[in-house]
Structure formats: C-alpha cells, structure tokens
Write an enzyme that holds these catalytic residues in place. Structure first.
Site, PDB file in Angstrom:
ATOM      1  N   CYS A  23       0.812  -1.216   0.000  1.00 22.86           N
ATOM      2  CA  CYS A  23       0.000   0.000   0.000  1.00 22.86           C
ATOM      3  C   CYS A  23       0.844   1.264   0.000  1.00 22.86           C
ATOM      4  O   CYS A  23       0.468   2.274  -0.613  1.00 22.86           O
ATOM      5  CB  CYS A  23      -0.968   0.014   1.180  1.00 22.86           C
ATOM      6  SG  CYS A  23      -0.207  -0.209   2.801  1.00 22.86           S
ATOM      7  N   HIS A  77      -1.481   0.696   7.460  1.00 25.09           N
ATOM      8  CA  HIS A  77      -2.153   0.870   6.173  1.00 25.09           C
ATOM      9  C   HIS A  77      -1.838   2.271   5.672  1.00 25.09           C
ATOM     10  O   HIS A  77      -1.511   3.172   6.463  1.00 25.09           O
ATOM     11  CB  HIS A  77      -3.662   0.675   6.314  1.00 25.09           C
ATOM     12  CG  HIS A  77      -4.390   0.697   4.999  1.00 25.09           C
ATOM     13  ND1 HIS A  77      -4.000  -0.075   3.932  1.00 25.09           N
ATOM     14  CD2 HIS A  77      -5.477   1.420   4.567  1.00 25.09           C
ATOM     15  CE1 HIS A  77      -4.808   0.153   2.909  1.00 25.09           C
ATOM     16  NE2 HIS A  77      -5.703   1.057   3.257  1.00 25.09           N
ATOM     17  N   ASP A  93      -8.527   5.019  -1.517  1.00 25.48           N
ATOM     18  CA  ASP A  93      -7.968   3.820  -0.902  1.00 25.48           C
ATOM     19  C   ASP A  93      -8.148   2.665  -1.880  1.00 25.48           C
ATOM     20  O   ASP A  93      -9.276   2.260  -2.173  1.00 25.48           O
ATOM     21  CB  ASP A  93      -8.683   3.528   0.424  1.00 25.48           C
ATOM     22  CG  ASP A  93      -8.082   2.349   1.171  1.00 25.48           C
ATOM     23  OD1 ASP A  93      -7.244   1.634   0.591  1.00 25.48           O
ATOM     24  OD2 ASP A  93      -8.467   2.130   2.342  1.00 25.48           O
TER      25      ASP A  93
END
Length: 210
Positions: A23, A77, A93
């Site tokens: 990520c 994250h 996202d």
C-alpha cells in the site's frame, strides 16, 4: 460543489498502479501520477499512514477483511488524501470496498468507526505527509516483505524499488512510526485527524446549530 472538488485525479481505479500488500508504494505511485498529470493539485494531496505502537490496527470495509463488515487487522495501512477545498476532502484507498474515491467523513466513519469501543492498544494514529515530501523522501528496498530465507511473502511490484536516496535505501519505519516529533509529516489521533480535515460547509454547519 466547486470546480476544484470536481477534479478527477484518477479517472478509473483500474488505471492506478496496484500491487496487493504494498500500500505504501501504491500511494507513492498515486502521488507520482498527480505530479505528472495534475501538478497544480499536488500541494493539496497527502499520503496517510495508519498504525499504532503495537502495529495492530483494525480497519473495516477492506477487501482483505472477513465477515459482512470486511474487518481486518493490519500492522499499518496507507491511503491517499486530496483536500481541494476546506469543506471537500476525498480519500482514495485502493484496498477499500467503499467507492473510489470516498468523501472523508464516510470513509473515516465506515473504515475506522470509533476508538471508544476499542482497547487502547488498538487505537489508530495517522501520520499525514504532504505528497511532495512523500515523493522526495520515501525509500523502500522491500525488506519487510521478505522471509528470513530471502523469499517473498507477497510478490513485489514489477518496477524497481523506490529509492529517494543512495544512502538511505529503506526508511519505511520512519513513516509507520506514530511518535509525534519523529519522522516526516504530522501525527494525529483519530479525533484530531477528523477535527483537522473534516469541515462542514457553512450552510450545513448552520443547520446543525439551529
């Protein structure tokens, strides 16, 4: 909605660079894409790292999550944030089941819910880094995704590792760290994060006060 808020930074999610479990690099690539295609917007964009001291952060509405609520516990994250006006903040996202993008309040409400129902060791903290700084300073040699024998936990992206400096080839931990005053950007608690980036339009604010 203003013209600024209508700017489509990423026309389709399928046009964005994405590799599962990377990520931080996915968001770096989003920042890079804005710099190339919408450079005037880069100053309104941020990389946001979510973690805590124990690196156990529950998030809902995640593609990798379980159950109806799609909840998962990550060590950290990262998502992309575009704040074009004081009252229009958008979250991009690539791992959420929510729309791409999602307005700030909806994303935070459904993804993080509240710290009140969680044990203190699961409270989430947010390191917000301006996109330009993230592009200039972030480095990763992907060591965190290798097993002790050198094999990959998850296959790496097809492009070379992101290296901002020849002398500092891996500073991911500085970005995940949730200690204030250490590392790039600013660290917020969940309530501070909401207070800083969620601003109601004046008309809506007046309605809530009547």
């Amino acid at each position: 909605m203003s013209n600024d808020a209508n700017i489509m930074l990423f026309p389709k999610i399928t046009e964005c660079s994405y590799v599962s479990c990377y990520c931080e690099e996915n968001v770096w690539k989003l920042c890079e894409q804005v710099k190339k295609t919408r450079p005037a917007e880069l100053s309104k964009c941020y990389a946001v790292f979510v973690s805590n001291e124990g690196r156990t952060v529950p998030l809902w509405r995640q593609k990798a999550g379980r159950g109806d609520d799609k909840v998962v516990i990550w060590d950290y994250h990262v998502f992309f944030m575009h704040n074009p006006t004081p009252t229009r903040c958008l979250i991009f996202d690539l791992d959420t089941t929510l729309p791409f993008p999602t307005y700030f309040h909806k994303y935070v409400t459904e993804t993080f819910r509240s710290d009140l129902a969680l044990r203190p060791e699961h409270h989430r903290f947010f390191r917000v880094i301006p996109a330009e700084q993230y592009l200039a300073e972030f480095s990763s040699d992907r060591r965190h995704m290798r097993r002790p024998d050198g094999t990959w936990i998850k296959p790496p992206p097809p492009y070379p590792p992101i290296q901002s400096s020849a002398t500092n080839t891996h500073n991911l931990d500085d970005f995940i760290c949730t200690q204030s005053g250490k590392g790039p950007g600013i660290v917020y608690s969940l309530s501070q994060f909401v207070y800083t980036f969620f601003k109601l339009p004046n008309a809506q604010l007046n309605n809530t006060q009547n």
